[in-house]
Scaffold this motif. Sequence first.
Motif, PDB file in Angstrom:
ATOM      1  N   ARG A 152       2.698   6.525  -7.103  1.00  0.00           N
ATOM      2  CA  ARG A 152       1.745   7.449  -7.727  1.00  0.00           C
ATOM      3  C   ARG A 152       2.142   8.900  -7.429  1.00  0.00           C
ATOM      4  O   ARG A 152       2.135   9.759  -8.306  1.00  0.00           O
ATOM      5  CB  ARG A 152       0.328   7.155  -7.222  1.00  0.00           C
ATOM      6  CG  ARG A 152      -0.752   7.922  -7.970  1.00  0.00           C
ATOM      7  CD  ARG A 152      -2.135   7.569  -7.478  1.00  0.00           C
ATOM      8  NE  ARG A 152      -2.161   7.645  -6.024  1.00  0.00           N
ATOM      9  CZ  ARG A 152      -3.014   6.966  -5.263  1.00  0.00           C
ATOM     10  NH1 ARG A 152      -3.908   6.170  -5.807  1.00  0.00           N
ATOM     11  NH2 ARG A 152      -2.968   7.088  -3.954  1.00  0.00           N
ATOM     12  N   GLU A 188       0.833  -1.214   0.000  1.00  0.00           N
ATOM     13  CA  GLU A 188       0.000   0.000   0.000  1.00  0.00           C
ATOM     14  C   GLU A 188       0.863   1.257   0.000  1.00  0.00           C
ATOM     15  O   GLU A 188       0.591   2.202  -0.745  1.00  0.00           O
ATOM     16  CB  GLU A 188      -0.940   0.008   1.209  1.00  0.00           C
ATOM     17  CG  GLU A 188      -2.003  -1.087   1.188  1.00  0.00           C
ATOM     18  CD  GLU A 188      -2.936  -1.005  -0.018  1.00  0.00           C
ATOM     19  OE1 GLU A 188      -3.122   0.101  -0.572  1.00  0.00           O
ATOM     20  OE2 GLU A 188      -3.476  -2.053  -0.416  1.00  0.00           O
ATOM     21  N   GLY A 246      -6.281   2.035   1.328  1.00  0.00           N
ATOM     22  CA  GLY A 246      -4.872   1.721   1.563  1.00  0.00           C
ATOM     23  C   GLY A 246      -4.402   2.115   2.949  1.00  0.00           C
ATOM     24  O   GLY A 246      -3.881   1.294   3.705  1.00  0.00           O
ATOM     25  N   ASN A 248       1.153   3.990  -3.147  1.00  0.00           N
ATOM     26  CA  ASN A 248       0.896   5.431  -2.962  1.00  0.00           C
ATOM     27  C   ASN A 248       2.121   6.258  -3.338  1.00  0.00           C
ATOM     28  O   ASN A 248       1.999   7.306  -3.989  1.00  0.00           O
ATOM     29  CB  ASN A 248       0.540   5.723  -1.499  1.00  0.00           C
ATOM     30  CG  ASN A 248      -0.850   5.239  -1.131  1.00  0.00           C
ATOM     31  OD1 ASN A 248      -1.647   4.862  -1.984  1.00  0.00           O
ATOM     32  ND2 ASN A 248      -1.131   5.231   0.158  1.00  0.00           N
TER      33      ASN A 248
HETATM   34 MG   LIG Z   1      -3.423   3.749  -1.726  1.00  0.00          MG
END
Ligand SMILES: [Mg+2]
Length: 137
Positions: A46, A39, A95, A43
């Motif tokens: 991204r 997770e 997440g 993140n």
């Molecule tokens: Mg996430």
Amino acid sequence: MKLPALPSAARFGRRFARRQLRLWELDELAEDVELVISELLTNAVRAALSSAGPLSQVLLRLRLTPAGVHVEVSDPDPTPPAPAAPTDLAEAGRGLALVAALSEEWGYERLATGGKTVWARHAPRPTRAERPRHPLS
Ligand SMILES: [Mg+2]
Ligand SMILES: Nc1ncnc2c1ncn2[C@@H]1O[C@H](COP(=O)(O)OP(=O)(O)OP(=O)(O)O)[C@@H](O)[C@H]1O
């Protein structure tokens, strides 16, 4: 471990963690730690791609202290993680809710370089010998 900001980062991160936890003889933490790493890296990738563009990197660090296993994931984006309100969980933002549920505590720190580190701590579970005995056994 430095990882290019690519979708494959989470897979490499999980593999790295599994190996390290085995070396520390903490295999029983692997499942939770791997999910949290997945997770956090997803993140971070991204965020790295949207703020620093392609060819940026994210950093995964695992540390073992008496307080447990510390997972640290850094990315070049200064924006802090923003967990969704619990009422929104059906929509998105699962997440960080998962990270909060699987770790003892989590948080983030800004880096002097402009990015940040999101971290989570996992307490080692008591071994069989340390577990309290049933009074009648
Ligand atoms: Mg996430
Ligand atoms: N490393 C990060 N950098 C910048 N913002 C982040 C970072 N991690 C999380 N966030 C912000 O926090 C929000 C919640 O993150 P969370 O992982 O809970 O949900 P999500 O990534 O949007 O969806 P899901 O993880 O369920 O696929 C994200 O939408 C993002 O806005």
